[in-house]
Design a protein around this motif. Structure first.
Motif, PDB file in Angstrom:
ATOM      1  N   ILE A   5     -11.244 -14.767 -13.043  1.00 32.04           N
ATOM      2  CA  ILE A   5     -12.468 -14.583 -12.369  1.00 32.04           C
ATOM      3  C   ILE A   5     -12.406 -13.105 -12.150  1.00 32.04           C
ATOM      4  CG2 ILE A   5     -14.130 -14.905 -10.416  1.00 32.04           C
ATOM      5  CD1 ILE A   5     -13.505 -17.299 -12.407  1.00 32.04           C
ATOM      6  N   LYS A   6     -13.561 -12.513 -12.377  1.00 32.73           N
ATOM      7  CA  LYS A   6     -13.709 -10.986 -12.070  1.00 32.73           C
ATOM      8  C   LYS A   6     -13.462 -10.748 -10.421  1.00 32.73           C
ATOM      9  CE  LYS A   6     -16.588  -9.315 -15.702  1.00 32.73           C
ATOM     10  NZ  LYS A   6     -17.948  -9.334 -16.130  1.00 32.73           N
ATOM     11  N   GLN A   7     -13.099  -9.569 -10.026  1.00 31.68           N
ATOM     12  CA  GLN A   7     -12.659  -9.099  -8.798  1.00 31.68           C
ATOM     13  C   GLN A   7     -14.127  -9.107  -8.027  1.00 31.68           C
ATOM     14  OE1 GLN A   7      -9.936  -5.804  -7.739  1.00 31.68           O
ATOM     15  NE2 GLN A   7      -8.534  -6.531  -9.356  1.00 31.68           N
ATOM     16  N   GLY A   8     -14.079  -9.281  -6.777  1.00 26.69           N
ATOM     17  CA  GLY A   8     -15.199  -8.997  -5.971  1.00 26.69           C
ATOM     18  C   GLY A   8     -16.276 -10.133  -6.092  1.00 26.69           C
ATOM     19  N   THR A   9     -16.061 -11.442  -6.835  1.00 27.63           N
ATOM     20  CA  THR A   9     -17.004 -12.629  -6.996  1.00 27.63           C
ATOM     21  C   THR A   9     -16.845 -13.196  -5.612  1.00 27.63           C
ATOM     22  OG1 THR A   9     -16.248 -12.608  -9.277  1.00 27.63           O
ATOM     23  CG2 THR A   9     -17.350 -14.639  -8.257  1.00 27.63           C
ATOM     24  N   SER A  10     -17.964 -13.809  -5.344  1.00 25.32           N
ATOM     25  CA  SER A  10     -17.971 -14.499  -3.917  1.00 25.32           C
ATOM     26  C   SER A  10     -17.494 -15.838  -4.009  1.00 25.32           C
ATOM     27  CB  SER A  10     -19.512 -14.404  -3.541  1.00 25.32           C
ATOM     28  OG  SER A  10     -20.098 -15.427  -4.332  1.00 25.32           O
ATOM     29  N   LYS A  11     -16.735 -16.456  -2.976  1.00 26.55           N
ATOM     30  CA  LYS A  11     -16.528 -17.753  -3.151  1.00 26.55           C
ATOM     31  C   LYS A  11     -17.508 -18.872  -3.435  1.00 26.55           C
ATOM     32  CE  LYS A  11     -13.285 -20.798  -1.556  1.00 26.55           C
ATOM     33  NZ  LYS A  11     -13.963 -22.024  -2.490  1.00 26.55           N
ATOM     34  N   GLU A  12     -18.898 -18.495  -3.221  1.00 32.30           N
ATOM     35  CA  GLU A  12     -19.956 -19.107  -3.350  1.00 32.30           C
ATOM     36  C   GLU A  12     -20.071 -19.222  -5.012  1.00 32.30           C
ATOM     37  OE1 GLU A  12     -23.612 -17.754  -1.749  1.00 32.30           O
ATOM     38  OE2 GLU A  12     -24.484 -19.713  -2.112  1.00 32.30           O
ATOM     39  N   GLN A  13     -20.074 -18.465  -5.524  1.00 29.16           N
ATOM     40  CA  GLN A  13     -20.211 -18.163  -7.148  1.00 29.16           C
ATOM     41  C   GLN A  13     -19.104 -18.915  -7.658  1.00 29.16           C
ATOM     42  OE1 GLN A  13     -20.446 -13.971  -7.061  1.00 29.16           O
ATOM     43  NE2 GLN A  13     -22.182 -14.110  -8.318  1.00 29.16           N
TER      44      GLN A  13
END
Ligand SMILES: [Mn+2]
Length: 335
Positions: A5-13
């Protein structure tokens, strides 16, 4: 399958993505590192479109852990598959078979060619009755009459016959005559309806590698045949298209050991289409034998300048009979 998963992705996403994956019937192993988040997809990942997953905005990369081919995979079937073609003619598992004959079935000259290749030690007879030609104006083959001539040649010599099927609608004509091996040509390697149709029979299938197909694509084509219930698949390396123009194709002999490593299916090689020139066929037949091929398919014609197709790569019967002892000598060293 692993998704980074890309850095900075929110937990929600990430949770949304995990829900989507679980919706496909898979379990997810979630691993949050200091630098990146990794999702491990556990279960039957055939339900996941890896390219679709990879294209998602929050996904950095997708890696397959296991190969998508299952039935053809040596991991699940360590022993070599032996394809039984006829009495005394098995392909794979330590045997070595040579298929020889003209590119096209053209008439009665088939019998003289069949006699000659048999005398030289060929164990199967090839000949095309239905021909895939680049131009619709080139000769398209004799069709049903060509199949009958092959059957007659089999009666005469005892050699099992190998011939190409192009159209699933023709299959009954092949089955009625008990054609011993159904050849799927390079141009039809990904003709999925045809692969499925021959997969519904138990007749051995000689599957040629497409001229722009990767090894994995060849294995997935074999998987089509096998998934319909026909385990009798013989793979054939016949050269691939590259930037090189001095030969008709580039003979990818790497494919022979690579395929043996990846799959339990037998692998034969076709130096005729791979080189496209009579003068190179013999040496490359020996090279393919040395590479560990389970057999060869070689075009032989009694009068190449008059051949309907591929005269420029045909061996004369005399050349073929000179080649065979050399093939046997190489075979003795490597087998
Ligand atoms: Mn040909």
């Amino acid at each position: 399958m692993i998704a980074v998963i890309k850095q900075g992705t929110s937990k929600e996403q990430i949770d949304k993505l995990i829900d989507w994956i679980r919706g496909k019937g898979l379990e997810v192993n979630y691993s949050q590192g200091s630098q990146e988040t990794i999702l491990g997809l556990i279960g039957d990942t055939t339900s996941i479109d890896a390219e679709l997953l990879d294209s998602m905005d929050i996904v950095e990369s997708v890696t397959r852990v296991s190969e998508p081919f299952k039935l053809a995979n040596r991991k699940f079937h360590p022993d070599d598959t032996v394809v039984h073609v006829a009495d005394g003619v098995d392909v794979g598992g330590g045997s070595f078979q040579v298929i020889a004959g003209p590119c096209s079935v053209e008439g009665d000259n088939l019998f003289a060619i069949a006699d000659a290749v048999k005398a030289a030690g060929a164990t199967m007879l090839r000949g095309g009755a239905y021909k895939p030609r680049t131009s619709p104006y080139s000769n398209q083959g004799m069709g049903e009459r060509g199949l009958d001539l092959l059957v007659e040649a089999r009666e005469r010599t005892g050699l099992p016959i190998v011939t190409e099927i192009m159209d699933p609608r023709d299959l009954p004509l092949f089955l009625e005559r008990g054609i011993d091996v159904l050849q799927i040509g390079a141009r039809n390697m990904q003709n999925f309806p045809l692969l499925r149709e021959v997969g519904k029979t138990q007749t051995p299938v000689l599957l040629k590698r497409g001229m722009a197909a990767t090894i994995d694509e060849l294995l997935m084509a074999a998987e089509y045949v096998m998934s319909e219930g026909n385990p009798n698949v013989i793979l054939c390396e016949r050269g691939i298209r590259t930037f090189e123009t001095r030969t008709r194709n580039t003979f990818d002999l790497n494919a022979v050991p690579v395929l043996h490593y990846l799959t339990h299916l037998p692998v034969i090689a076709d130096p005729s289409h791979a080189t496209g020139y009579t003068r190179y066929v013999g040496q490359m037949a020996l090279a393919a034998t040395a590479a560990g091929a389970d057999g060869l398919e070689i075009e032989v014609h009694d009068n190449p300048p008059k051949a309907w197709s591929d005269g420029g790569q045909a061996l004369l019967p005399s050349m073929f009979s000179e080649l065979m002892p050399e093939v046997r000598a190489i075979r003795e060293v490597v087998a």
